[in-house]
Structure formats: C-alpha cells, structure tokens
Design an enzyme around this catalytic site. Sequence first.
Site, PDB file in Angstrom:
ATOM      1  N   ARG A 100      12.875  -3.479  -7.186  1.00 27.41           N
ATOM      2  CA  ARG A 100      11.490  -2.869  -7.735  1.00 27.41           C
ATOM      3  C   ARG A 100      11.587  -2.931  -9.251  1.00 27.41           C
ATOM      4  O   ARG A 100      12.264  -2.214  -9.699  1.00 27.41           O
ATOM      5  CB  ARG A 100      11.224  -1.853  -7.036  1.00 27.41           C
ATOM      6  CG  ARG A 100      11.154  -1.852  -5.414  1.00 27.41           C
ATOM      7  CD  ARG A 100      10.317  -3.019  -4.875  1.00 27.41           C
ATOM      8  NE  ARG A 100       8.711  -2.731  -5.045  1.00 27.41           N
ATOM      9  CZ  ARG A 100       8.092  -1.537  -4.323  1.00 27.41           C
ATOM     10  NH1 ARG A 100       8.595  -1.248  -3.193  1.00 27.41           N
ATOM     11  NH2 ARG A 100       6.801  -1.738  -4.619  1.00 27.41           N
ATOM     12  N   ASN A 138       5.643   2.555  -5.757  1.00 29.29           N
ATOM     13  CA  ASN A 138       5.929   2.258  -7.098  1.00 29.29           C
ATOM     14  C   ASN A 138       4.896   2.687  -8.267  1.00 29.29           C
ATOM     15  O   ASN A 138       5.398   3.304  -9.213  1.00 29.29           O
ATOM     16  CB  ASN A 138       6.077   0.764  -7.452  1.00 29.29           C
ATOM     17  CG  ASN A 138       6.997   0.062  -8.222  1.00 29.29           C
ATOM     18  OD1 ASN A 138       7.744   1.113  -8.882  1.00 29.29           O
ATOM     19  ND2 ASN A 138       7.408  -0.804  -8.770  1.00 29.29           N
ATOM     20  N   ARG A 197      13.660   9.549  11.073  1.00 27.34           N
ATOM     21  CA  ARG A 197      14.020   8.813   9.905  1.00 27.34           C
ATOM     22  C   ARG A 197      13.446   8.830   8.338  1.00 27.34           C
ATOM     23  O   ARG A 197      14.066   8.647   7.321  1.00 27.34           O
ATOM     24  CB  ARG A 197      14.281   7.283  10.285  1.00 27.34           C
ATOM     25  CG  ARG A 197      15.285   6.840  11.054  1.00 27.34           C
ATOM     26  CD  ARG A 197      15.359   5.444  11.459  1.00 27.34           C
ATOM     27  NE  ARG A 197      14.128   4.567  11.308  1.00 27.34           N
ATOM     28  CZ  ARG A 197      13.536   4.106  12.551  1.00 27.34           C
ATOM     29  NH1 ARG A 197      14.234   4.603  13.740  1.00 27.34           N
ATOM     30  NH2 ARG A 197      12.645   3.427  12.391  1.00 27.34           N
ATOM     31  N   LYS A 224       4.301   5.367   4.930  1.00 30.68           N
ATOM     32  CA  LYS A 224       3.594   4.200   5.161  1.00 30.68           C
ATOM     33  C   LYS A 224       3.576   3.677   6.478  1.00 30.68           C
ATOM     34  O   LYS A 224       3.026   2.522   6.451  1.00 30.68           O
ATOM     35  CB  LYS A 224       4.293   3.193   4.034  1.00 30.68           C
ATOM     36  CG  LYS A 224       4.389   3.833   2.778  1.00 30.68           C
ATOM     37  CD  LYS A 224       5.046   2.632   1.735  1.00 30.68           C
ATOM     38  CE  LYS A 224       5.461   3.141   0.163  1.00 30.68           C
ATOM     39  NZ  LYS A 224       6.150   2.250  -0.376  1.00 30.68           N
ATOM     40  N   PRO A 257       0.789  -1.389  -0.073  1.00 25.69           N
ATOM     41  CA  PRO A 257       0.104   0.122   0.057  1.00 25.69           C
ATOM     42  C   PRO A 257       0.840   1.147  -0.026  1.00 25.69           C
ATOM     43  O   PRO A 257       2.004   1.242   0.651  1.00 25.69           O
ATOM     44  CB  PRO A 257      -0.810  -0.061   1.271  1.00 25.69           C
ATOM     45  CG  PRO A 257      -0.856  -1.618   1.719  1.00 25.69           C
ATOM     46  CD  PRO A 257       0.460  -2.132   1.335  1.00 25.69           C
ATOM     47  N   GLU A 258       0.528   2.360  -0.723  1.00 29.64           N
ATOM     48  CA  GLU A 258       1.255   3.590  -0.591  1.00 29.64           C
ATOM     49  C   GLU A 258       0.438   4.426   0.097  1.00 29.64           C
ATOM     50  O   GLU A 258      -0.452   4.276   0.853  1.00 29.64           O
ATOM     51  CB  GLU A 258       1.050   4.119  -2.280  1.00 29.64           C
ATOM     52  CG  GLU A 258       1.550   2.784  -3.248  1.00 29.64           C
ATOM     53  CD  GLU A 258       2.264   3.748  -4.425  1.00 29.64           C
ATOM     54  OE1 GLU A 258       2.655   5.073  -4.559  1.00 29.64           O
ATOM     55  OE2 GLU A 258       2.210   2.974  -5.660  1.00 29.64           O
TER      56      GLU A 258
END
Length: 271
Positions: free
Chosen positions: A260, A168, A127, A52, A2-3
């Site tokens: 990816r 992606n 981060r 995310k 999931p984005e």
Amino acid sequence: MPEGHTLHRLAKLHHQRFAGGMVRVSSPQGRFAEGAALVDGRVLVRAEAWGKHLLHHYDSGLTVHVHLGLYGTFTETSGPLGDPVGQVRMRIAGAGRGGEQLYGTDLRGPTACEVLHEPEVAALTARLGPDPLRRNADPTAAWDRIRRSSRSVGALLMDQKVLAGVGNVYRAEVLFRHGISPQRPGRELSVAEWDELWADLVELMRVGVRQGKIVVVRREHDHGAPSYVEGKPRTYVYRRAGDPCRLCGSTVLHSVLDGRNLFWCPTCQPG
C-alpha cells in the site's frame, strides 16, 4: 477501498430505510441467487458495520455479509426500482417499519457478498480489531498488540486484525497529525501517544460518518495547496508526494509498505 466511515454510513442508511420490514432480495446478475433466496421475503432486523464489513441481520438468524473491496458500490434509490443497470450482485427493495416509502439499493462489484450463520458472523467479528466507530470498542485490545510488535506503526494501523476500519487515508493523516513516523516500530509507541491516536481516530471517523467525506486538515491549516484530486479530501500528506508540507514546507515523501502507498513528512514526522 472505502474506509470504515463509509460502511458505517451505509449501515445507518440501510437500517433507517429497511429495518423492521419485509424486504425483497434478488440477484439480477445471478452470482448471489442462492444467497438472495435464503433471505428474500424476510424481515431485516438491523444493519451494522464492523470495520470495513457491512452486516444485514435477518429475523431468520441469517446475516448477509458484504465487503466492498476496491470496486464495490451501493446505489441507493427512492420509489419503484427500474430495470437493473450493469452487473447488480444484490438488489434489496423494501419500505421498512413504516411502510410509506419504497426504497431500494443495488450492490455492484463487491469482494464479498455472502450469507452467514451466527457462528460464522461471530468468527468474522472475532478476527477484527476494535473499530473506532463502535461504541463498545476497546482500544486496549489494539494497544496490547501494538506495544509488543516490531512491525511499523504504519503497517499495524492498516492491519484489520489490530484495528478495524482504518484505511490508507486515515492512517497517513492521523500519524501526521500526531507527528509520528509511520516507520516507527509499534513497541516504541508510548501509551500516551496511542491514547491520543485512538481519540483522534474516533473523532475524525465520526466526522466522516456525519458529513459523508473525510475531513482531516485542521481549520488553521486549511489553506494553500488544493486537494490532491478535484472532489477529493484536502489532506496533509496522503497522495501529496513531492509537494511541500502544509506546515513546514518540506517535501512529502512516498514509499510502499505491505503493498500500500505510504505518505509522510520527514520533518514533521521524524524518526
């Protein structure tokens, strides 16, 4: 995976349903039993997303951190919850501030489901790069890293330390929309191009939150070839390798970058 728009949508829903009221938290599967016991019976103060990552903040100062990864899903319910189905890592039940309607959610298959203390939450968010869906996000923080990097723009947009929440699909589609080759080194990107990319990501991902789906093809181009899979978004290049470009007819190309899948049009995205 999931984005970011999916996590922001979940955070908004969970905040609306549970925030301000006491919630019951359990782990029918058992793998989160100790963590669930720490927050069970507490008031959920707010739910939010950073990239995310989904964060449930409790009145005790503890936070439940969830990263869905490739296989994690939430199942939302209204009314009394039935017996758990499958491997439910975390179950939440509550009625929120209003108390009139009972809601529940079951979490299955996440990469991470853990309780964090405030310093750990701060370390986690520190981060992460700026999230286009957060109102206080500073795009210059990402630009400062991109403009000095010899890594490809395609890799940098997927690096959560550079930019949080972009996956992606958004990576492939926003680069196509701006005619930028994913192989171009970050240091060759102009500040004007970055500003346009950022603004487009903000708008596209906000649409994703509102509509609950990815919408990236401009209306004037939304014809011809169907979605790459039934029920999936219509895209310019993502998962369309070997198909003709919607704009120029060139064959959409594919390669693998940092593990990816990468998709682009060699004519519309030269270089």
